[in-house]
Design an enzyme around this catalytic site. Structure first.
Site, PDB file in Angstrom:
ATOM      1  N   ARG A 145       0.848  -1.189   0.000  1.00 39.89           N
ATOM      2  CA  ARG A 145       0.000   0.000   0.000  1.00 39.89           C
ATOM      3  C   ARG A 145       0.886   1.242   0.000  1.00 39.89           C
ATOM      4  O   ARG A 145       1.991   1.226   0.538  1.00 39.89           O
ATOM      5  CB  ARG A 145      -0.905   0.023   1.236  1.00 39.89           C
ATOM      6  CG  ARG A 145      -1.812  -1.182   1.372  1.00 39.89           C
ATOM      7  CD  ARG A 145      -2.531  -1.175   2.708  1.00 39.89           C
ATOM      8  NE  ARG A 145      -3.399  -2.335   2.889  1.00 39.89           N
ATOM      9  CZ  ARG A 145      -3.019  -3.494   3.415  1.00 39.89           C
ATOM     10  NH1 ARG A 145      -1.761  -3.641   3.825  1.00 39.89           N
ATOM     11  NH2 ARG A 145      -3.863  -4.495   3.554  1.00 39.89           N
ATOM     12  N   LYS A 168       3.005  -2.944   9.958  1.00 38.52           N
ATOM     13  CA  LYS A 168       1.699  -2.284  10.053  1.00 38.52           C
ATOM     14  C   LYS A 168       1.127  -2.576  11.425  1.00 38.52           C
ATOM     15  O   LYS A 168       0.830  -3.724  11.744  1.00 38.52           O
ATOM     16  CB  LYS A 168       0.749  -2.764   8.960  1.00 38.52           C
ATOM     17  CG  LYS A 168      -0.557  -1.975   8.927  1.00 38.52           C
ATOM     18  CD  LYS A 168      -1.500  -2.524   7.896  1.00 38.52           C
ATOM     19  CE  LYS A 168      -2.812  -1.742   7.926  1.00 38.52           C
ATOM     20  NZ  LYS A 168      -3.839  -2.342   7.053  1.00 38.52           N
ATOM     21  N   HIS A 239      -2.670   2.206  -5.834  1.00 31.82           N
ATOM     22  CA  HIS A 239      -3.415   0.978  -5.531  1.00 31.82           C
ATOM     23  C   HIS A 239      -3.633   0.133  -6.782  1.00 31.82           C
ATOM     24  O   HIS A 239      -3.796  -1.087  -6.683  1.00 31.82           O
ATOM     25  CB  HIS A 239      -4.749   1.320  -4.870  1.00 31.82           C
ATOM     26  CG  HIS A 239      -5.069   0.411  -3.718  1.00 31.82           C
ATOM     27  ND1 HIS A 239      -4.360   0.413  -2.529  1.00 31.82           N
ATOM     28  CD2 HIS A 239      -6.002  -0.568  -3.584  1.00 31.82           C
ATOM     29  CE1 HIS A 239      -4.853  -0.503  -1.712  1.00 31.82           C
ATOM     30  NE2 HIS A 239      -5.843  -1.117  -2.332  1.00 31.82           N
ATOM     31  N   ARG A 242      -0.879  -2.150  -6.976  1.00 32.27           N
ATOM     32  CA  ARG A 242      -1.081  -3.231  -5.993  1.00 32.27           C
ATOM     33  C   ARG A 242      -2.021  -4.298  -6.577  1.00 32.27           C
ATOM     34  O   ARG A 242      -1.752  -5.494  -6.482  1.00 32.27           O
ATOM     35  CB  ARG A 242      -1.652  -2.635  -4.706  1.00 32.27           C
ATOM     36  CG  ARG A 242      -1.983  -3.643  -3.599  1.00 32.27           C
ATOM     37  CD  ARG A 242      -2.368  -2.864  -2.341  1.00 32.27           C
ATOM     38  NE  ARG A 242      -3.049  -3.671  -1.346  1.00 32.27           N
ATOM     39  CZ  ARG A 242      -2.432  -4.414  -0.422  1.00 32.27           C
ATOM     40  NH1 ARG A 242      -1.120  -4.472  -0.409  1.00 32.27           N
ATOM     41  NH2 ARG A 242      -3.132  -5.096   0.470  1.00 32.27           N
ATOM     42  N   HIS A 265      -3.422  -9.164   3.711  1.00 35.78           N
ATOM     43  CA  HIS A 265      -4.863  -9.278   3.947  1.00 35.78           C
ATOM     44  C   HIS A 265      -5.112 -10.167   5.160  1.00 35.78           C
ATOM     45  O   HIS A 265      -4.566 -11.273   5.239  1.00 35.78           O
ATOM     46  CB  HIS A 265      -5.566  -9.902   2.738  1.00 35.78           C
ATOM     47  CG  HIS A 265      -5.713  -8.978   1.576  1.00 35.78           C
ATOM     48  ND1 HIS A 265      -5.938  -9.404   0.283  1.00 35.78           N
ATOM     49  CD2 HIS A 265      -5.664  -7.613   1.506  1.00 35.78           C
ATOM     50  CE1 HIS A 265      -6.018  -8.379  -0.525  1.00 35.78           C
ATOM     51  NE2 HIS A 265      -5.854  -7.274   0.190  1.00 35.78           N
ATOM     52  N   TYR A 274      -9.364 -11.259  -6.815  1.00 31.36           N
ATOM     53  CA  TYR A 274      -8.500 -11.311  -7.997  1.00 31.36           C
ATOM     54  C   TYR A 274      -8.733 -12.580  -8.826  1.00 31.36           C
ATOM     55  O   TYR A 274      -8.227 -12.680  -9.940  1.00 31.36           O
ATOM     56  CB  TYR A 274      -7.027 -11.224  -7.578  1.00 31.36           C
ATOM     57  CG  TYR A 274      -6.722  -9.941  -6.835  1.00 31.36           C
ATOM     58  CD1 TYR A 274      -6.778  -8.704  -7.478  1.00 31.36           C
ATOM     59  CD2 TYR A 274      -6.426  -9.951  -5.473  1.00 31.36           C
ATOM     60  CE1 TYR A 274      -6.539  -7.526  -6.795  1.00 31.36           C
ATOM     61  CE2 TYR A 274      -6.186  -8.774  -4.780  1.00 31.36           C
ATOM     62  CZ  TYR A 274      -6.246  -7.570  -5.448  1.00 31.36           C
ATOM     63  OH  TYR A 274      -6.014  -6.398  -4.766  1.00 31.36           O
TER      64      TYR A 274
END
Length: 293
Positions: A145, A168, A239, A242, A265, A274
């Protein structure tokens, strides 16, 4: 109400471990709701379900998107759950309100040819070009990200072994760097970054031309500039790179679990989006080879 909002924001910042962007969204949403209550002479401790519904209708009337309205409701709900927990109110007025139905749009994906065209645009002829080449290669190679990328420090990259640590909140994941990305990143660190920074104590991996940590807006502008240089008609954001990263991995045989790990995720259902972009050839092979296809 100002004092309670202040305490609420302090609580979610310390307890929820939110990203800066998410925290700012909660802050803006709750303050906007306060402004609405003040305008309509509604006391925040006496807010009823209909008051919240009327506010959501007001947001719709001023052309706010369903995703934005949904986020506003989530922010207000969190605020009243905080008040309920601290015995400031007896009930949560948002409890029975359903989130607006949001139609999920398929993410924009670049073809492999479009990615190559975009990544060919920055030229290694000056400090900025070397940096931009490294940034675009890095974004596509890692699928990180934009907030994660601009938050990286130099120490988060291991050039010798070819990987990056992405942190994160209290989670950390390790993402490998491809050969081309590693080459571009090494070139940037050795031949550009050290000349761009003005302070040797600067920790940021990617810096702007003033030698300070690059911003989200700065990153977005760089991608927009090279998109126009490449004459690509699709709207390209960080994005989109990404999304393209994940889709191309899946099309070339990577398994969903590995892609989920690299993207960070928490739920694999976010990665499964996807699947709709899987190469038609894979489906054709399945139809030909499977006895019950």
């Amino acid at each position: 109400m100002e004092k309670q909002i202040e305490l609420f924001l302090e609580f979610i910042k310390n307890d929820k471990k939110l990203s800066e962007n998410t925290f700012e969204s909660y802050r803006r949403d709750v303050l906007q709701f306060k402004e609405y209550l003040d305008t309509n002479n509604i006391k925040y401790l006496k807010v009823q379900e209909n008051d919240v519904k009327n506010y959501l209708t007001y947001l719709k009337d001023i052309n706010k998107k369903p995703t934005t309205i949904s986020r506003h409701l989530a922010s207000i709900r969190l605020f009243y759950q905080y008040l309920l927990k601290n015995k400031k109110v007896k009930q949560d007025p948002t409890k029975s309100i359903q989130l607006p139905r949001i139609e999920k749009k398929a993410p924009t994906i670049l073809s492999s040819q479009e990615v190559s065209l975009l990544l060919e645009q920055p030229k290694n002829v000056d400090l900025k070009g070397i940096r931009d080449k490294a940034m675009l290669e890095f974004a596509y190679a890692t699928g990180m990200r934009v907030t994660e990328i601009i938050s990286l420090d130099l120490s988060d990259v291991n050039l010798e072994n070819g990987y990056v640590f992405c942190k994160k909140a209290n989670k950390q994941r390790t993402i490998p760097l491809g050969k081309l990305s590693l080459q571009a990143l090494t070139d940037y660190i050795e031949n550009s970054r050290k000349y761009l920074i003005k302070d040797d104590n600067e920790q940021a991996l990617f810096v702007n031309t003033n030698g300070c940590r690059l911003t989200r807006q700065g990153f977005w502008k760089i991608i927009k500039y090279y998109k126009e240089q490449a004459h690509i008609t699709k709207d390209i954001t960080p994005h989109v790179l990404r999304h393209s990263f994940a889709t191309h991995l899946l099309q070339n045989g990577a398994d969903l679990k590995s892609i989920q790990t690299m993207l960070g995720h928490s739920d694999i259902s976010s990665t499964q989006v996807y699947m709709q972009f899987q190469d038609e050839s894979i489906k054709n092979i399945y139809k030909k080879a499977h006895p019950r296809a």
